[in-house]
Design a protein around this motif. Structure first.
Motif, PDB file in Angstrom:
ATOM      1  N   GLU A   1       0.842  -1.181   0.000  1.00 14.26           N
ATOM      2  CA  GLU A   1       0.000   0.000   0.000  1.00 14.26           C
ATOM      3  C   GLU A   1       0.882   1.237   0.000  1.00 14.26           C
ATOM      4  O   GLU A   1       1.720   1.415   0.870  1.00 14.26           O
ATOM      5  N   GLY A   2       0.720   2.031  -0.984  1.00 10.24           N
ATOM      6  CA  GLY A   2       1.514   3.246  -1.043  1.00 10.24           C
ATOM      7  C   GLY A   2       2.741   3.136  -1.925  1.00 10.24           C
ATOM      8  O   GLY A   2       3.406   4.131  -2.181  1.00 10.24           O
ATOM      9  N   ARG A   3       3.073   1.920  -2.392  1.00 11.52           N
ATOM     10  CA  ARG A   3       4.258   1.805  -3.251  1.00 11.52           C
ATOM     11  C   ARG A   3       3.916   1.223  -4.609  1.00 11.52           C
ATOM     12  O   ARG A   3       4.465   1.643  -5.615  1.00 11.52           O
ATOM     13  N   GLY A   4       3.068   0.224  -4.586  1.00 11.39           N
ATOM     14  CA  GLY A   4       2.730  -0.370  -5.872  1.00 11.39           C
ATOM     15  C   GLY A   4       2.376  -1.825  -5.732  1.00 11.39           C
ATOM     16  O   GLY A   4       2.224  -2.336  -4.628  1.00 11.39           O
ATOM     17  N   ARG A   5       2.224  -2.507  -6.876  1.00  9.50           N
ATOM     18  CA  ARG A   5       1.912  -3.925  -6.808  1.00  9.50           C
ATOM     19  C   ARG A   5       2.692  -4.665  -7.884  1.00  9.50           C
ATOM     20  O   ARG A   5       3.180  -4.066  -8.832  1.00  9.50           O
ATOM     21  N   ALA A   6       2.810  -5.959  -7.683  1.00 16.21           N
ATOM     22  CA  ALA A   6       3.587  -6.758  -8.628  1.00 16.21           C
ATOM     23  C   ALA A   6       2.888  -8.085  -8.890  1.00 16.21           C
ATOM     24  O   ALA A   6       2.199  -8.622  -8.020  1.00 16.21           O
ATOM     25  N   THR A   7       3.056  -8.573 -10.099  1.00 16.99           N
ATOM     26  CA  THR A   7       2.584  -9.908 -10.434  1.00 16.99           C
ATOM     27  C   THR A   7       3.716 -10.600 -11.182  1.00 16.99           C
ATOM     28  O   THR A   7       4.270 -10.044 -12.116  1.00 16.99           O
ATOM     29  N   ALA A   8       4.043 -11.792 -10.749  1.00 14.69           N
ATOM     30  CA  ALA A   8       5.100 -12.549 -11.422  1.00 14.69           C
ATOM     31  C   ALA A   8       4.567 -13.949 -11.672  1.00 14.69           C
ATOM     32  O   ALA A   8       3.934 -14.541 -10.787  1.00 14.69           O
ATOM     33  N   SER A   9       4.799 -14.458 -12.859  1.00 15.09           N
ATOM     34  CA  SER A   9       4.309 -15.810 -13.099  1.00 15.09           C
ATOM     35  C   SER A   9       5.345 -16.640 -13.853  1.00 15.09           C
ATOM     36  O   SER A   9       6.244 -16.091 -14.493  1.00 15.09           O
ATOM     37  N   PHE A  10       5.234 -17.917 -13.723  1.00 15.15           N
ATOM     38  CA  PHE A  10       6.150 -18.810 -14.435  1.00 15.15           C
ATOM     39  C   PHE A  10       5.482 -20.151 -14.680  1.00 15.15           C
ATOM     40  O   PHE A  10       4.459 -20.481 -14.083  1.00 15.15           O
ATOM     41  N   GLU A  11       6.098 -20.893 -15.575  1.00 15.96           N
ATOM     42  CA  GLU A  11       5.494 -22.142 -16.013  1.00 15.96           C
ATOM     43  C   GLU A  11       5.749 -23.255 -14.993  1.00 15.96           C
ATOM     44  O   GLU A  11       6.854 -23.382 -14.466  1.00 15.96           O
ATOM     45  N   VAL A  12       4.716 -24.014 -14.712  1.00 13.73           N
ATOM     46  CA  VAL A  12       4.881 -25.162 -13.816  1.00 13.73           C
ATOM     47  C   VAL A  12       4.171 -26.357 -14.419  1.00 13.73           C
ATOM     48  O   VAL A  12       3.469 -26.238 -15.425  1.00 13.73           O
ATOM     49  N   ASP A  13       4.347 -27.484 -13.777  1.00 18.02           N
ATOM     50  CA  ASP A  13       3.713 -28.705 -14.242  1.00 18.02           C
ATOM     51  C   ASP A  13       2.484 -28.940 -13.367  1.00 18.02           C
ATOM     52  O   ASP A  13       2.613 -29.355 -12.220  1.00 18.02           O
ATOM     53  N   TYR A  14       1.321 -28.576 -13.885  1.00 23.11           N
ATOM     54  CA  TYR A  14       0.104 -28.740 -13.075  1.00 23.11           C
ATOM     55  C   TYR A  14      -1.117 -28.932 -13.962  1.00 23.11           C
ATOM     56  O   TYR A  14      -1.320 -28.203 -14.929  1.00 23.11           O
ATOM     57  N   VAL A  15      -1.919 -29.879 -13.609  1.00 25.79           N
ATOM     58  CA  VAL A  15      -3.188 -30.078 -14.284  1.00 25.79           C
ATOM     59  C   VAL A  15      -4.272 -30.077 -13.209  1.00 25.79           C
ATOM     60  O   VAL A  15      -4.124 -30.735 -12.194  1.00 25.79           O
ATOM     61  N   GLY A  16      -5.334 -29.324 -13.423  1.00 23.68           N
ATOM     62  CA  GLY A  16      -6.428 -29.327 -12.442  1.00 23.68           C
ATOM     63  C   GLY A  16      -7.060 -27.957 -12.310  1.00 23.68           C
ATOM     64  O   GLY A  16      -6.769 -27.048 -13.087  1.00 23.68           O
ATOM     65  N   ASP A  17      -7.926 -27.837 -11.292  1.00 20.05           N
ATOM     66  CA  ASP A  17      -8.626 -26.574 -11.082  1.00 20.05           C
ATOM     67  C   ASP A  17      -7.669 -25.540 -10.507  1.00 20.05           C
ATOM     68  O   ASP A  17      -6.669 -25.880  -9.887  1.00 20.05           O
ATOM     69  N   GLY A  18      -8.034 -24.296 -10.690  1.00 20.58           N
ATOM     70  CA  GLY A  18      -7.232 -23.226 -10.103  1.00 20.58           C
ATOM     71  C   GLY A  18      -7.442 -23.163  -8.600  1.00 20.58           C
ATOM     72  O   GLY A  18      -8.491 -23.536  -8.085  1.00 20.58           O
ATOM     73  N   ILE A  19      -6.440 -22.710  -7.902  1.00 23.77           N
ATOM     74  CA  ILE A  19      -6.562 -22.532  -6.451  1.00 23.77           C
ATOM     75  C   ILE A  19      -5.675 -21.375  -6.026  1.00 23.77           C
ATOM     76  O   ILE A  19      -4.643 -21.101  -6.646  1.00 23.77           O
ATOM     77  N   LEU A  20      -6.110 -20.682  -4.981  1.00 21.88           N
ATOM     78  CA  LEU A  20      -5.409 -19.480  -4.551  1.00 21.88           C
ATOM     79  C   LEU A  20      -5.137 -19.561  -3.044  1.00 21.88           C
ATOM     80  O   LEU A  20      -6.003 -19.962  -2.284  1.00 21.88           O
ATOM     81  N   ALA A  21      -3.936 -19.207  -2.646  1.00 26.63           N
ATOM     82  CA  ALA A  21      -3.630 -19.173  -1.209  1.00 26.63           C
ATOM     83  C   ALA A  21      -2.628 -18.066  -0.927  1.00 26.63           C
ATOM     84  O   ALA A  21      -1.839 -17.692  -1.794  1.00 26.63           O
ATOM     85  N   SER A  22      -2.682 -17.536   0.291  1.00 28.79           N
ATOM     86  CA  SER A  22      -1.748 -16.474   0.679  1.00 28.79           C
ATOM     87  C   SER A  22      -0.634 -17.051   1.542  1.00 28.79           C
ATOM     88  O   SER A  22      -0.867 -17.925   2.362  1.00 28.79           O
ATOM     89  N   PHE A  23       0.565 -16.528   1.350  1.00 26.99           N
ATOM     90  CA  PHE A  23       1.706 -17.032   2.118  1.00 26.99           C
ATOM     91  C   PHE A  23       2.582 -15.890   2.580  1.00 26.99           C
ATOM     92  O   PHE A  23       2.604 -14.819   1.976  1.00 26.99           O
ATOM     93  N   ASN A  24       3.336 -16.191   3.596  1.00 29.41           N
ATOM     94  CA  ASN A  24       4.448 -15.329   3.950  1.00 29.41           C
ATOM     95  C   ASN A  24       5.581 -15.687   3.005  1.00 29.41           C
ATOM     96  O   ASN A  24       6.083 -16.802   3.038  1.00 29.41           O
ATOM     97  N   PRO A  25       6.032 -14.764   2.155  1.00 32.01           N
ATOM     98  CA  PRO A  25       7.030 -15.114   1.149  1.00 32.01           C
ATOM     99  C   PRO A  25       8.344 -15.601   1.767  1.00 32.01           C
ATOM    100  O   PRO A  25       9.060 -16.406   1.179  1.00 32.01           O
ATOM    101  N   VAL A  26       8.631 -15.081   2.960  1.00 36.47           N
ATOM    102  CA  VAL A  26       9.879 -15.479   3.618  1.00 36.47           C
ATOM    103  C   VAL A  26       9.869 -16.990   3.887  1.00 36.47           C
ATOM    104  O   VAL A  26      10.884 -17.666   3.701  1.00 36.47           O
ATOM    105  N   PHE A  27       8.728 -17.487   4.309  1.00 33.85           N
ATOM    106  CA  PHE A  27       8.640 -18.912   4.608  1.00 33.85           C
ATOM    107  C   PHE A  27       8.896 -19.739   3.345  1.00 33.85           C
ATOM    108  O   PHE A  27       9.598 -20.750   3.376  1.00 33.85           O
TER     109      PHE A  27
END
Lengths: 378, 579
Positions: free
Chosen positions: A309-335
């Motif tokens: 908040e106040g600086r900006g936002r980022a989206t990064a994506s890359f190719e993986v090996d996955y077949v199935g429904d989409g799913i979304l989860a939040s994480f602590n990036p450090v972990f």
């Protein structure tokens, strides 16, 4: 006591025992190093009551056996800074320990020594011995290092011995050895096969300080395997000439087996380095070290989004090996980054049941890492 | 022994104890009467701390001769007519006790002259025994002389302190009344020395100067809240003028000086982020609300009050203080302006005069455009005006506790724990207001053993805690399971958190959920912060400073201790005798 010793070997040995010197000793002797000169070897010992180290130096020219407790830090520093190839230590009749190094000379006041007529050091804490004949846990040194590296990073960082999760759990079942580290928010678990095991199965939490010491110096020690002995509430490690002892942490370690998911509906295979790189990119736009990234898994694609908040936002994506429904989860990036950094293999696997359940990462052979996703209030 | 009805004089003397405790209470009652009588000039002359003589002269409306004897009779007053008047008391006095009480325990003399009259009349009362009213010479207004207070009551006299201590109490009351009644002049003499003189036309700030001192008064900032139900007007002093006791807190309710424990708590709450914990600010705060919304008839001394709508009043006091303070220079971050030597009220920093080491360019100042105050620039999603100045400059860590760096015009010393605590607090608050708090569920719930009562107490507050990201539930009868903690606070240990939350719940049993939430926020911010002595790596340091730069308020930590100390070049030069 008088002996002549190679300076570099002596310096390295002193560094290994240095970690057990009490920095703010409650008794002076806890800030000292006990030097014992026997017929052809010298043994160095230090103990701050939490941790003790014994180091044996062979092939030393001992002119006169004896022992002395000398101020630890001073001796370490002196031997580090003199330039001669060899050093001679002599205990004078007045109880001074004289260090002769080429043109340089120092003498240190001993706290107690054989020159004062004592038989054995009385005030020095007893440093346990590895008794011969007893059966300990023997692991290949490489395996041990891998196991500690895979678990130590996610132990609780709060320095409070009340909390057993500060340490690493070590368990044996038959000749299978398991190590587990957790801070309650994530958990890592690794298994290896022991070269030999004691008769009784083990279940102990190892003190992080000793592990760190063994990790730091064990690699340079001779020998391919490491032996561990459990003596009451102490655990001892022996690699080559180094013997380190530490307390076993008391308390109930979380039951890790219940935490590790057996599998998951969503299984993603990803390249470790791409994952790390994208995570790092996204975490530049999280507000701080305790930030949140949203990981969204789509067919053949993993997307990481962040916002500051106040600086900006980022989206990064890359190719993986996955077949199935989409799913979304939040994480602590450090972990996530910590886990990827510790990973043993270049391809990692992510297993997930749903976004509110623990997520399992397979980071190598018998190496699993579990992270609890974040949720939001309201 | 037979039971007899008390002599009326003795009855009066006993009753007097409630109102007239010591000379100061006499001064207070007499001056308040004068104010109620519409006086614009009041003179108070004391001798020996008021124990020997208290004389109060005013230029008020005066009392007609035939009413003089009635004025000193108990429960006689001109201020209330019918019971319903009690519901809405607008005058300072109303109980009709004061004069009767004072007259019953002293040598009392009252001389009064109506405004448009030539004759003055005098009434004397000797320890409750009135004499006849006689005509004398006198100026318009009323003059009351109270001699030898408690002289015939040795039991009461024993409780009087030294004359200087009694005088101090009397003068404190005069000061309070002088602050409360702008438009009324006061003159206080003690043992024939002038101690205080305030002209009727003297404005509030000048009155504050007389009471708190000139320098302090000039630095006090104004507070205001206007709402027909509750108007608040005030002046509050800088954090360094705060004291451990509340002697410098002056609260006025409809012109009446009040000392209410709960109001004081509201004051403490309102300033808690600006003054050290447990300290009270230098404060003048006048509240005005419709008389029927408040009951002042709680205690004979009328310093305690009851509000119809406590929440509105306390909440407004807290908010008015907070808002006022957060807009002050004590709160706003101003590189180069923090600290005593260079405080310049009202000056807004502009990017034009900032150091070239700032991380972001500020193109909006190039064309001579108006400068943007930092405090307004932060909340916007605007990269261009971001004031992060965590630049390339070196940061030095001292004793793993303080961070030192060069800033524009001098150097800055930062307390790492205080800064982190403040950062945590602000970020938690922001999260609460905007997106909600990120919650880190635990892999294994942390179990904490508690007593049955403790468990119930915590669970009764669990909804509030949940809003903060702490999820708990009962696990058996005496065990609490913590299921989740706020993700932001990685250093938080669940077991410790439970102890903290328990303490908060115990200390604030009657608090509203909002108050509990606020307390918990403070505690969590502190617990989640790095400690003095923690070794911060380069990256963590930089991160912390960057987060600090984002804050609307980062001058003090949540407990009111300073986060930053600024030493200007001037300060340094002075230290080295270069000036």
């Amino acid at each position: 006591m008088k002996f002549l010793i190679d300076r570099l070997a002596f310096r390295d040995a002193l560094q290994r025992v240095e970690m057990a010197i009490d920095r703010k000793p409650t008794r002076p002797v806890l800030g000292g190093i006990l030097i014992e000169a026997n017929n052809d070897s010298v043994v160095l010992m230090a103990s701050d009551l939490d941790m003790a180290v014994r180091y044996r130096l062979g092939q030393v020219q001992v002119d006169q056996p004896g022992w002395a407790i000398v101020p630890g830090r001073e001796l370490v520093d002196i031997v580090k800074d003199v330039e001669s190839e060899t050093v001679t230590l002599t205990l004078t009749s007045k109880g001074l320990c004289q260090v002769d190094a080429g043109e340089d000379q120092c003498s240190l006041v001993t706290m107690e020594s054989s020159a004062q007529g004592f038989e054995t050091p009385e005030s020095f804490p007893t440093v346990p011995q590895f008794e011969d004949g007893e059966k300990g846990l023997v692991l290949s040194k490489t395996d041990f290092m891998l196991m500690v590296g895979a678990t130590r990073f996610c132990t609780s960082k709060v320095k409070d011995t009340r909390f057993v999760t500060e340490g690493v759990l070590l368990e044996t079942l038959g000749n299978q050895v398991t190590m587990v580290g957790t801070d309650g928010r994530r958990l890592s678990c690794i298994r290896r096969t022991a070269e030999s095991v004691p008769e009784k199965d083990l279940h102990s939490v190892l003190m992080p300080r000793v592990l760190d010491q063994v990790m730091r110096y064990g690699q340079d020690e001779e020998g391919e395997s490491l032996e561990m002995r459990f003596l009451g509430n102490l655990v001892g490690f022996r690699i080559g000439n180094l013997e380190s002892f530490g307390r076993v942490l008391e308390g109930e370690f979380p039951s890790y087996e219940a935490v590790i998911p057996k599998g998951g509906k969503h299984v993603v295979r990803a390249h470790r380095d791409s994952f790390s790189q994208k995570l790092r990119l996204a975490s530049h736009l999280t507000s701080d070290s305790a930030a949140v990234v949203k990981v969204s898994i789509k067919p053949n694609m993993l997307e990481i989004a962040s916002e500051h908040e106040g600086r900006g936002r980022a989206t990064a994506s890359f190719e993986v090996d996955y077949v199935g429904d989409g799913i979304l989860a939040s994480f602590n990036p450090v972990f996530l980054l910590d886990g990827l950094k510790a990973s043993h293999s270049e391809q990692i696997e992510l297993q997930m049941e749903e976004s509110s359940r623990p997520v399992k990462f397979v980071l190598g052979d018998d190496f699993e890492y579990v992270v609890m996703p974040l949720s939001m209030t309201s | 022994m037979t039971i007899r009805r008390l002599d009326p004089i003795v009855m009066d003397q006993i009753a007097a104890g409630e109102v007239v405790e010591r000379p100061a209470s006499v001064v207070k009652e007499l001056v308040e009467n004068a104010i109620d009588a519409g006086a614009t000039r009041i003179e108070i002359l004391l001798r020996e701390g008021g124990c020997r003589r208290i004389e109060v002269r005013d230029n008020g409306s005066g009392i007609p001769a035939d009413e003089l004897p009635l004025a000193v009779a108990s429960h006689a007053t001109s201020k209330l007519r019918k019971p319903s008047d009690l519901e809405a008391i607008a005058s300072l006095g109303f109980r009709g006790e004061a004069l009767a009480s004072i007259a019953s325990v002293s040598r009392f003399e009252m001389t009064s002259c109506l405004q448009d009259s030539q004759e003055a009349y005098r009434l004397r009362v000797l320890f409750g025994r009135p004499e006849d009213v006689v005509e004398v010479a006198g100026a318009p207004g009323t003059r009351i002389v109270v001699d030898d207070l408690f002289a015939e009551l040795p039991a009461r006299q024993k409780f009087l302190k030294r004359a200087s201590a009694e005088y101090a109490r009397c003068s404190a009351w005069v000061e309070r009344l002088a602050l409360a009644h702008v438009g009324v002049g006061f003159r206080l003499e003690h043992d024939e020395k002038l101690r205080l003189e305030i002209l009727p036309e003297s404005p509030l700030r000048e009155r504050c100067a007389k009471v708190f001192g000139q320098g302090l008064s000039e630095r006090m900032i104004e507070l205001e809240r206007s709402d027909p139900m509750l108007q608040i007007q005030g002046l509050v002093g800088p954090p360094e003028s705060a004291r451990r006791d509340a002697t410098r807190v002056h609260l006025f309710l409809n012109g009446r000086w009040v000392r209410d424990a709960r109001l004081l708590r509201a004051v403490r709450e309102g300033v808690r982020e600006f003054v050290p914990l447990g300290h009270y600010p230098t404060l003048y705060l006048a509240m005005a609300l419709p008389p029927d919304r408040v009951d002042v008839n709680v205690h004979p001394q009328k310093t305690e009050v009851r509000f119809r709508d406590e929440r509105l009043v306390f909440g407004s006091v807290v908010n008015t203080l907070r808002r006022g303070l957060s807009q002050s220079s004590w709160a706003t971050r101003r590189v180069g302006e923090i600290g005593s030597s260079s405080v310049q009220e009202g000056k807004t920093p502009s990017f034009g005069d900032s150091s070239p080491s700032r991380g972001f360019p500020a193109p909006n100042t190039f064309g001579g455009a108006p400068s943007v105050p930092v405090s307004q620039a932060t909340p916007q999603f605007d990269l261009q005006v971001h004031p992060a100045d965590v630049g390339k400059g070196k940061v030095l860590s001292i004793g793993k506790t303080f961070l030192v760096r060069q800033v524009d015009g001098g150097m800055e010393i930062i307390d790492q724990h205080a800064l982190h605590e403040r950062v945590n607090l602000e970020e938690l608050r922001r999260d609460l207001q905007n997106t909600g708090v990120a919650v880190q569920p635990l892999l294994v719930p942390a179990l904490v053993d508690l007593s049955r009562q403790e468990l119930e107490l915590l669970l009764s507050r669990s909804e509030t805690f949940q809003r903060l990201g702490v999820e708990m539930e009962a696990f058996g009868e005496t065990t609490l399971a913590i299921r989740a903690v706020p993700a932001r606070l990685q250093r938080l240990v669940p077991e410790q958190l439970v102890q903290d939350l328990l303490e908060i719940a115990l200390d604030h049993r009657k608090a509203t959920p909002d108050q509990i939430q606020e307390e918990a926020l403070f505690r969590m911010a502190c617990r989640g912060a790095v400690m003095a002595g923690d070794d911060l790596g380069e990256e963590a340091l930089r991160d912390l400073l960057a987060r600090g730069a984002d804050l609307p308020q980062d001058r003090t930590c949540a407990h009111g201790r300073p986060v930053r100390v600024f030493l200007s070049m001037e300060d340094l030069e002075r230290a080295f005798y270069r000036r």
